[in-house]
Design an enzyme around this catalytic site. Structure first.
Site, PDB file in Angstrom:
ATOM      1  N   THR A 184       0.848  -1.183   0.000  1.00 15.86           N
ATOM      2  CA  THR A 184       0.000   0.000   0.000  1.00 15.86           C
ATOM      3  C   THR A 184       0.888   1.239   0.000  1.00 15.86           C
ATOM      4  OG1 THR A 184      -0.101   0.096   2.413  1.00 15.86           O
ATOM      5  CG2 THR A 184      -1.762  -1.242   1.311  1.00 15.86           C
ATOM      6  N   GLU A 330      -5.337  -3.675  -2.189  1.00 18.37           N
ATOM      7  CA  GLU A 330      -5.918  -4.841  -1.516  1.00 18.37           C
ATOM      8  C   GLU A 330      -6.924  -5.607  -2.374  1.00 18.37           C
ATOM      9  OE1 GLU A 330      -5.115  -1.772   1.814  1.00 18.37           O
ATOM     10  OE2 GLU A 330      -5.528  -1.797  -0.342  1.00 18.37           O
ATOM     11  N   LYS A 435     -16.222  16.413   9.298  1.00 17.83           N
ATOM     12  CA  LYS A 435     -17.374  16.337  10.194  1.00 17.83           C
ATOM     13  C   LYS A 435     -17.557  17.695  10.847  1.00 17.83           C
ATOM     14  CE  LYS A 435     -19.680  12.643  12.581  1.00 17.83           C
ATOM     15  NZ  LYS A 435     -19.554  11.278  13.125  1.00 17.83           N
TER      16      LYS A 435
END
Length: 540
Positions: A184, A330, A435
């Protein structure tokens, strides 16, 4: 009741034999710069793979040892793609864009024994070599000074291969054994290893060739621009070999001007690259009109959200169809493809193309809430995307981050929804979602809308601390050369497209958005620079 079918293994070796046998006359063309190209047939690539396998046996690669590649997209790298898995070793593509420390971490964890490298990358490899624990030999392809490589055996690719036979007795391979490793990009913590097996790579290639995915066939010329060290170039090399399509390799020549020349000269029909590449190509075409890239019938685009404005521009001006797809290291990586359903309205057609797409046959997707409870696929419920299937990893190498797999599904870290037709819309990475006052703001949607403004070249949006709302969006904008736009103008441009409380109050204009090693916006760096006061922020 048992079946009567032969238990025939699904392996890279089977792809090699098919490609170099039935499709032996198909070609692999590699760019050499300044409009030059060199071409080999699949049969010749198979012979090169056999010679490489013999050479590696001589360097002690007798089992499932890992062999690293430090290479561009070219014929020699393709030979390694075939030789290493087919001889029973493990292909480990090293990301040349990482720091020396990260490359060393990855190579040492994988315990690479030999590295096959391009001569043009010797200056980047040299500072890594002293950090490597298990590498004893470097095989260098191409011309150039090798004196910077020390402490290991260094040999020339052509010299070593010339002394070897052109045939190799490929061993029988268990389809579930390791074929290749990718890591990754390490945007959060150290990179983590994903180990693909022969079966997963074979099935992924087979699915990629289907009409509901990239529809690669014998009549195609495939151009993998996405690096072969990035999730195995999205599986395009193996898919092309399986289908008997010609391959065109760009090597190191990845700028917009070079790619346009390559497309005009070699007439590829299928290509794959991240949006930033196509953005660069588009701006080069605008600066120097008159080029013809219409041989491309399909461009697979992913790695980050593809702006609808980019897709429309290529289709309307250049007759090139861009198809968004989604996946991760992945997931091998293709998991969903945004191919619209037939017979829908134009509005619905573009809405489908703007999504991450529907799951390929063999892959299952769902969204879950914070407790892991599945949520409805109604196009409204928002949660974390989870996936599973035969080419989805069930763990990381050495068991890293085991909690991401404890339900039997891969927790992707992507947040979004799934509609009634199965189309996945990703609104953010879990670590990037903004958020504000307890409500979510999609940075991806804001970015795509901003990029549609005629003055905006690039735009990244991140959440930054806010005393009242805990977090608010910061818009980081790159303008076109000689273009002007004020924060007020850009905010007004967004005003009728999103709810009012999504509109950013904080704006900064920079020359270039920082990127990760795989071309994505590096939002971790953007947030850090903002925290350090490196950006001049305008508040409106």
């Amino acid at each position: 009741m048992d079946s009567t079918m032969q238990n025939w293994p699904l392996t890279i070796t089977a792809i090699l034999r098919h490609a170099c046998g039935a499709n032996g006359d198909r070609t692999v063309t590699t760019a050499t710069g300044h409009g030059g190209y060199r071409t080999s047939t699949y049969r010749e690539i198979g012979e090169q793979a056999a010679r490489l396998a013999h050479a590696l046996r001589g360097f002690g690669i007798t089992g499932d040892e890992r062999v690293g590649t430090f290479m561009w997209n070219n014929a020699e790298h393709l030979a390694a793609y075939l030789a290493l898995p087919a001889m029973g070793a493990v292909l480990h593509t090293l990301n040349i864009r990482l720091s020396p420390e990260q490359i060393a971490y990855i190579a040492n964890e994988a315990q690479d024994r030999v590295i096959v490298a391009d001569a043009s990358l010797v200056p980047q490899l040299a500072p890594v070599l002293p950090l490597l624990e298990a590498v004893h030999t470097v095989i260098v392809s191409g011309d150039g000074d090798l004196s910077a490589l020390s402490g290991v055996t260094v040999v020339r690719y052509d010299d070593v291969l010339a002394a070897q036979p052109a045939q190799f007795d490929w061993p029988d391979i268990d389809e579930n054994s390791a074929a290749a490793m990718c890591y990754t990009s390490g945007t959060t913590g150290n990179p983590k290893g994903v180990v693909y097996c022969h079966r997963s790579s074979y099935l992924h290639s087979l699915s990629t060739c289907t009409a509901n995915a990239l529809d690669v066939g014998a009549g195609d010329v495939v151009l993998p621009i996405v690096p072969m060290f990035h999730a195995n170039a999205w599986g395009l090399p193996y898919a092309a070999l399986m289908a008997g399509a010609d391959l065109v390799m760009p090597d190191r020549f990845l700028d917009g001007v070079s790619l346009i020349e390559l497309i005009e000269s070699q007439r590829p029909t299928v290509a794959g690259a991240v949006p930033t590449i196509w953005n660069d190509v588009m701006h080069c075409l605008e600066k120097a009109p008159g080029h013809d890239i219409s041989s491309l019938r399909l461009v697979a685009c992913g790695g980050s959200a593809v702006p609808v404005s980019l897709m429309r521009t290529f289709q309307e001006r250049y007759d090139v169809y861009i198809q968004q797809a989604w996946g991760m290291t992945e997931t091998s990586p293709l998991a969903t493809v945004a191919k619209p359903l037939p017979g829908v309205s134009e509005e619905r057609h573009w809405a489908m193309r703007a999504t991450a797409g529907r799951a390929m046959c063999g892959v299952e997707v769902r969204i879950v809430d914070d407790t892991g409870t599945p949520m409805p696929a109604d196009g409204k419920a928002v949660g974390e995307l989870e996936v599973r299937g035969p080419w989805i990893t069930g763990s990381y190498y050495r068991g890293r981050d085991a909690e991401k797999f404890d339900t039997g599904w891969l927790r992707t870290g992507d947040v979004g929804c799934i509609d009634e037709d199965g189309y996945v819309t990703l609104t953010d990475r879990a670590k990037d979602v903004i958020k504000s006052g307890g409500e979510w703001i999609s940075s991806v949607e804001l970015e795509n809308l901003l990029i549609a403004h005629p003055a905006v070249l690039e735009a990244a949006v991140v959440g930054v601390p806010d005393e009242r709302w805990q977090e608010r969006p910061l818009a980081v904008v790159v303008l076109h050369e000689n273009a002007t736009a004020s924060p007020a103008e850009l905010r007004e441009f967004l005003a009728d497209k999103v709810v009012r409380w999504w509109l950013p109050e904080r704006w900064t204009f920079i020359d270039q958005v920082p990127r990760t090693s795989v071309g994505k916006y590096d939002k971790k760096t953007i947030r850090a620079r903002h925290a350090d006061g490196a950006y001049e922020v305008i508040t409106i």
